[in-house]
Structure formats: structure tokens, C-alpha cells
Scaffold this motif. Structure first.
Motif, PDB file in Angstrom:
ATOM      1  N   GLN A   1      37.986  33.034  56.991  1.00  9.21           N
ATOM      2  CA  GLN A   1      37.283  34.183  56.420  1.00  9.21           C
ATOM      3  C   GLN A   1      37.999  34.678  55.157  1.00  9.21           C
ATOM      4  N   VAL A   2      39.313  34.709  55.208  1.00  9.94           N
ATOM      5  CA  VAL A   2      40.101  35.156  54.058  1.00  9.94           C
ATOM      6  C   VAL A   2      39.973  34.151  52.915  1.00  9.94           C
ATOM      7  N   ARG A   3      40.105  32.883  53.233  1.00  8.49           N
ATOM      8  CA  ARG A   3      40.000  31.841  52.199  1.00  8.49           C
ATOM      9  C   ARG A   3      38.634  31.853  51.532  1.00  8.49           C
ATOM     10  N   ALA A   4      37.582  32.115  52.288  1.00 12.80           N
ATOM     11  CA  ALA A   4      36.221  32.152  51.732  1.00 12.80           C
ATOM     12  C   ALA A   4      36.021  33.343  50.803  1.00 12.80           C
ATOM     13  N   LEU A   5      36.789  34.400  50.996  1.00  6.10           N
ATOM     14  CA  LEU A   5      36.643  35.598  50.177  1.00  6.10           C
ATOM     15  C   LEU A   5      37.126  35.397  48.743  1.00  6.10           C
ATOM     16  N   PHE A   6      38.226  34.695  48.562  1.00  8.52           N
ATOM     17  CA  PHE A   6      38.851  34.630  47.244  1.00  8.52           C
ATOM     18  C   PHE A   6      37.962  34.047  46.149  1.00  8.52           C
ATOM     19  N   PRO A   7      37.223  32.969  46.379  1.00  8.53           N
ATOM     20  CA  PRO A   7      36.350  32.466  45.303  1.00  8.53           C
ATOM     21  C   PRO A   7      35.239  33.445  44.904  1.00  8.53           C
ATOM     22  N   GLU A   8      34.933  34.398  45.775  1.00 10.00           N
ATOM     23  CA  GLU A   8      33.905  35.395  45.467  1.00 10.00           C
ATOM     24  C   GLU A   8      34.427  36.519  44.567  1.00 10.00           C
ATOM     25  N   LEU A   9      35.739  36.637  44.450  1.00  9.23           N
ATOM     26  CA  LEU A   9      36.324  37.718  43.654  1.00  9.23           C
ATOM     27  C   LEU A   9      36.264  37.380  42.170  1.00  9.23           C
ATOM     28  N   ALA A  10      35.864  38.358  41.406  1.00  9.86           N
ATOM     29  CA  ALA A  10      35.783  38.166  39.956  1.00  9.86           C
ATOM     30  C   ALA A  10      37.168  38.356  39.350  1.00  9.86           C
ATOM     31  N   LEU A  11      37.748  37.247  38.927  1.00  9.64           N
ATOM     32  CA  LEU A  11      39.031  37.294  38.230  1.00  9.64           C
ATOM     33  C   LEU A  11      38.800  36.846  36.798  1.00  9.64           C
ATOM     34  N   ARG A  12      39.458  37.504  35.879  1.00 11.53           N
ATOM     35  CA  ARG A  12      39.346  37.103  34.477  1.00 11.53           C
ATOM     36  C   ARG A  12      40.742  36.778  33.952  1.00 11.53           C
ATOM     37  N   ASP A  13      40.763  36.091  32.854  1.00  9.97           N
ATOM     38  CA  ASP A  13      42.012  35.711  32.215  1.00  9.97           C
ATOM     39  C   ASP A  13      42.874  36.955  32.022  1.00  9.97           C
ATOM     40  N   GLY A  14      44.079  36.943  32.567  1.00 10.21           N
ATOM     41  CA  GLY A  14      45.007  38.059  32.404  1.00 10.21           C
ATOM     42  C   GLY A  14      44.893  39.153  33.444  1.00 10.21           C
ATOM     43  N   SER A  15      43.894  39.080  34.312  1.00 11.74           N
ATOM     44  CA  SER A  15      43.780  40.107  35.345  1.00 11.74           C
ATOM     45  C   SER A  15      44.786  39.824  36.458  1.00 11.74           C
ATOM     46  N   GLN A  16      44.775  40.666  37.469  1.00 10.61           N
ATOM     47  CA  GLN A  16      45.731  40.520  38.562  1.00 10.61           C
ATOM     48  C   GLN A  16      45.021  40.682  39.904  1.00 10.61           C
ATOM     49  N   LEU A  17      45.232  39.746  40.797  1.00 10.68           N
ATOM     50  CA  LEU A  17      44.770  39.845  42.170  1.00 10.68           C
ATOM     51  C   LEU A  17      45.904  40.414  42.999  1.00 10.68           C
ATOM     52  N   VAL A  18      45.619  41.474  43.722  1.00  9.20           N
ATOM     53  CA  VAL A  18      46.616  42.096  44.587  1.00  9.20           C
ATOM     54  C   VAL A  18      46.162  41.907  46.029  1.00  9.20           C
TER      55      VAL A  18
END
Length: 120
Positions: A30-47
Motif C-alpha cells: 500500500q505504501v509503495r503504491a502511494l509514492f508514484p501517485e505523489l506529484a514531485l517536481r525537480d527540486g522539491s522534497q518528499l518527506v
């Protein structure tokens, strides 16, 4: 067994994923499936906020590595926050303390984030 709860929110630096419960074989997909759905852009940060994580097995660690890979593919950073002592010890034993940036709180991670410079 404590079921894993996942909450996401967005900050100016990027998405924050808060995990509460057991990060294990049963919840890691469930956690692994979530990450590709998150909008990340160049230079942003995932916390990834681990404040409420009560247990983490190798599947949970693999899910965190998948989050890192997703962030790197998007040319974004990743920070883990509030890593519980029991997880921190595992990270130290296997060298992941050298792979992940950690902060005590999500606010500290956001304060440490440097926005990308805009090109003229």
C-alpha cells in the motif's frame, strides 16, 4: 497487529506522508503504491514522517527505499522525519543512516529545504 494509517499533505517544499502503525509485509504494498501517485517536481522534497510507526520489517524498509528511488527519479529530495529509535538502530546497522537525510520534525525538514533556483 496495528493496521497502518497513511495521511498525506502538501507543503511548499513538496508532499509529506505521515505513517502510523506497522510498516510491514502486509502494509508495504500500500505504501509503495502511494509514492508514484505523489506529484514531485525537480527540486522539491518528499518527506516521510515516521512518528507513529510502531514496527518496521524488511518490507517496510524496502518501501522506504522505493520512496527514495521515486524521489530521485523525479530529481527531488527525500527526508525521513521523527525516525523512531528502533528503526534508527536498524538503519545504522545496515548503513541506511548514510542514505537517508533525517530531521526531528516535518517542520525542520521543510526549514532545511532549499528551493531550486529559477533560471533566467
Amino acid at each position: 497487529m496495528t493496521q497502518l494509517a497513511i495521511r498525506t499533505r502538501t507543503t511548499p517544499a513538496g508532499p509529506v506522508v505521515e505513517l502510523t502503525g506497522e510498516l510491514d509485509y502486509d502494509s508495504s504494498a500500500q505504501v509503495r503504491a502511494l509514492f508514484p501517485e505523489l506529484a514531485l517536481r525537480d527540486g522539491s522534497q518528499l518527506v516521510v514522517d515516521l512518528t507513529g510507526v510502531t514496527f518496521c520489517d524488511s518490507s517496510g524498509i524496502t518501501a522506504l527505499l522505493a520512496a527514495r528511488n521515486h524521489a530521485l527519479a523525479a530529481r527531488a529530495g527525500i527526508s525521513l522525519v521523527a525516525v523512531p529509535d528502533h528503526i534508527s538502530r536498524i538503519f545504522q546497522m545496515v548503513g541506511l543512516d548514510q542514505v537517508f537525510t533525517t530531521h526531528p520534525t516535518a517542520q525542520a525538514a521543510e526549514a532545511a529545504w532549499t528551493p531550486p533556483k529559477t533560471r533566467p
